[in-house]
Enzyme design. Sequence first.
Site, PDB file in Angstrom:
ATOM      1  N   SER A 321      53.369 -70.274  10.249  1.00 34.56           N
ATOM      2  CA  SER A 321      52.952 -69.991   9.641  1.00 34.56           C
ATOM      3  C   SER A 321      51.245 -69.536  10.591  1.00 34.56           C
ATOM      4  CB  SER A 321      51.553 -70.768   8.822  1.00 34.56           C
ATOM      5  OG  SER A 321      51.011 -71.768   9.547  1.00 34.56           O
ATOM      6  N   ASP A 322      51.018 -68.586   9.955  1.00 35.32           N
ATOM      7  CA  ASP A 322      49.378 -68.082  10.558  1.00 35.32           C
ATOM      8  C   ASP A 322      48.514 -69.012  10.427  1.00 35.32           C
ATOM      9  OD1 ASP A 322      48.057 -66.300  12.416  1.00 35.32           O
ATOM     10  OD2 ASP A 322      47.825 -63.984  11.007  1.00 35.32           O
TER      11      ASP A 322
END
Length: 804
Positions: A321-322
């Site tokens: 994930s960012d």
Amino acid sequence: MACGSSAHTSSFLTLLFLFLSGVLVRGRDPFGCDPTDKTTNNLPFCRTSALISERVNDLIGRLTLQEKVRLLVNNAAAVPRLGIKGYEWWSEALHGVSNVGPGTKFGGAFPGATSFPQVITTAASFNASLWEEIGRVVSDEARAMYNGGMAGLTYWSPNVNIFRDPRWGRGQETPGEDPVLAGKYAASYVKGLQGDDGNRLKVAACCKHFTAYDLDNWNGVDRFHFNAKVCLFLFYFLFFIFFWSARADFFSRANRASSQVSKQDIEDTFDVPFRMCVKEGKVASVMCSYNQVNGVPTCADPNLLRKTVRGVWNLNGYIVSDCDSVGVFYENQHYTSTPEEAAADAIKAGLDLDCGPFLAEHTEDAVKQGLLGEAEINNALSNTLTVQMRLGMFDGTPSAHAYGKLGPRDVCTLAHKELALEAARQGIVLLKNHGSSLPLSHRRHRTIAVIGPNSNATVTMIGNYAGVACEYTSPIQGIGKYAKVIHQMGCGNVACGDENLFDEAIDSARQADATVLVMGLDQSIEAEFKDRTELVLPGHQQDLISEVSKASKGPTILVLMSGGPVDLSFVKNDKLISAILWVGYPGQAGGAAIADILYGETNPGGKLPMTWYPQEYIKNLAMTEMAMRSSPSKGYPGRTYRFYKGPVVYPFGYGLSYSNFVHTIANAPTVLSIHLHGRHGSQNGTVSGKAIRVTHAKCSGLSLGVQVEVKNTGSKDGSHTLLVFSTPPAGHWAPEKQLVGFEKVQVAAGGRRVVEMNIHVCKYLSVVDRSGIRRIPLGEHHLHIGGIKHRVSLQAATLGIIKS
Ligand SMILES: *[C@@H]1O[C@H](CO)[C@@H](O)[C@H](O)[C@H]1NC(C)=O
Ligand SMILES: *[C@@H]1O[C@H](CO)[C@@H](O)[C@H](O)[C@H]1NC(C)=O
Ligand SMILES: *[C@@H]1O[C@H](CO)[C@@H](O)[C@H](O)[C@H]1NC(C)=O
């Protein structure tokens, strides 16, 4: 007591330093499976002769649920009872090993690393072998730093989002506005980084941010460079303070934007670089973004992650994930009502690793509440652990590894620094050369006035997501190798708020044989979190350019340093400005490359990887408006050369040379038949709408072979990029034209080369309908190659249409 106040203290410090750097050079301890640890080194997951899948399964079978959830985050915990150390997954290497991200730091035996030009500049070279070569050098240096205990092996680079709006502060990080160019860049750079040792990885790259994500955002911690030196706790603390203050605004924007992303734009624009990165580049990781696409956060969307990236594209790697986007879709987007649901949704959607602590905190409870099965956690871990095994992290002593011998001597080598210089030379774009004012002559141009806020640039030349460069050659230093330099700043900085320094600058232009104005932008104008509001030069820069050009004794050359495009209408046709070079952010050797081009040591061959719009373009255009296609009825202009038809300052693909290149088609078919799969061949429905679904066509080996002769009619050897565009038959789905292939060739003065290109019909001659379905339009496609056009008719083979 002040350090070094006595001879004893300083020699003690010197010894300490030598000792410490000796430790660093000697290398890090094994991450896992330490041969000296008799309690763990015989466990089955340590057996290098076994299959990686078996080793991974064995390891997962030994972990408790509590241990597992702490491996789901970037700051993965150690498992001491199994001899496994902690690991920081977050390192960056956008255009050289970077110290953005807590996994990498400089110091000791590794004071710096080769800092290549910013990606937008390197993209302008249109040279895929250069991109791969840079990747190889960067991963040599990354491995060397890993061996020395200073860096990780998992790099969250490159950024392959489409440079959709010219104001985007992060546009500089990308390979530009064209999906095929960006995809080719991604695949080439990733191959260079990861190496070509089959399933083994030199380092693991990551294509980000998936998908439809190209608004100003908070993601990087570039402005927190200094934190790389402080403890991790403080790093995260500052990081979150900053994050909290910035995200509310950002996410309201991201949400608004997300509702407007069409399936058509996703398929034929936003997804293309990611697909090419996974399928052609075989990248080991993809990062999902913060935004929602069609109402679902990308990191919680099983259609995007599990179905598309892992299923259809067949990712062999992990999805990350960012940073903190799982927390974001729970807390800011209120996508789920409990944190446990958010954790469960993300993992079930196909997320394997969380940048941020969220999954370590909430996944165990999610299992206890029955929202998630442990099997799904195992699945995520098998993806991350497999990458670590492919990197050799469970193979014992790092020095025994294939890249285990790389060390400080392999960083900032002469060859690496030379490649940084070569990349800058290849990326520089000649935009104007009135009356062949360039190249300058060694004999006639002996004294040069070098003026402008970027004339003494160093750090500015490496842009963002950089590290610490080996060294710099500034423009004044570079030009100083060829001529006597009279240096004047002209403006105190790029903002150029006043004209206080103008007089000295004008004076120097009167005295010199030629004037070089080094102007443009820097990270104070365009950066992460900082989109531009204007496309023209900041402050009084235009005034400086025009006043200096009036006073110049010799020719005036404008050298523009910027990531994004600048509206240069005011000088484009001004006869007092003899020549214009766009140098992007040209990296540590930028000044030398600029000088080599000014004096003709290098013949420029770069081409613009994005459209240069006039200022009016952005007047009524919201950056958050994501649509690629124009809508004349709404006054919406459309985006990028593929859909925007209005006036431009310089078009995509533009760039001059000191030579002239002439094209002729040597050989190309005018008719091409497309065979359909079994049952579709007899179905009339397949070709309704005059276009064949790509999934119904026999695509394998179906390519358009085009041979083009390139003649260099000039008097200088040069490199030329052949850009092949295609205009599909008229229809509302299709772009005006789109890049379907490119090839860079070296052609000697007076010489000729035949370039052969094979254009994959299903990939590149297809268009996407409104439902996001890719189809090959039947009928006449027009290929544009430089000034020439070639028509090729695509026909469905089995339906007998050929006769008509
Ligand atoms: C150029 O910048 C460097 C610092 O980056 C400074 O030391 C040097 O004095 C400057 N040179 C001139 C001529 O201004
Ligand atoms: C296909 O179209 C032709 C002519 O339009 C028609 O005669 C034929 O029956 C159609 N075949 C099928 C399978 O629909
Ligand atoms: C592409 O880059 C490579 C690596 O720098 C270089 O050797 C080659 O000559 C370049 N190709 C052209 C056509 O300029």
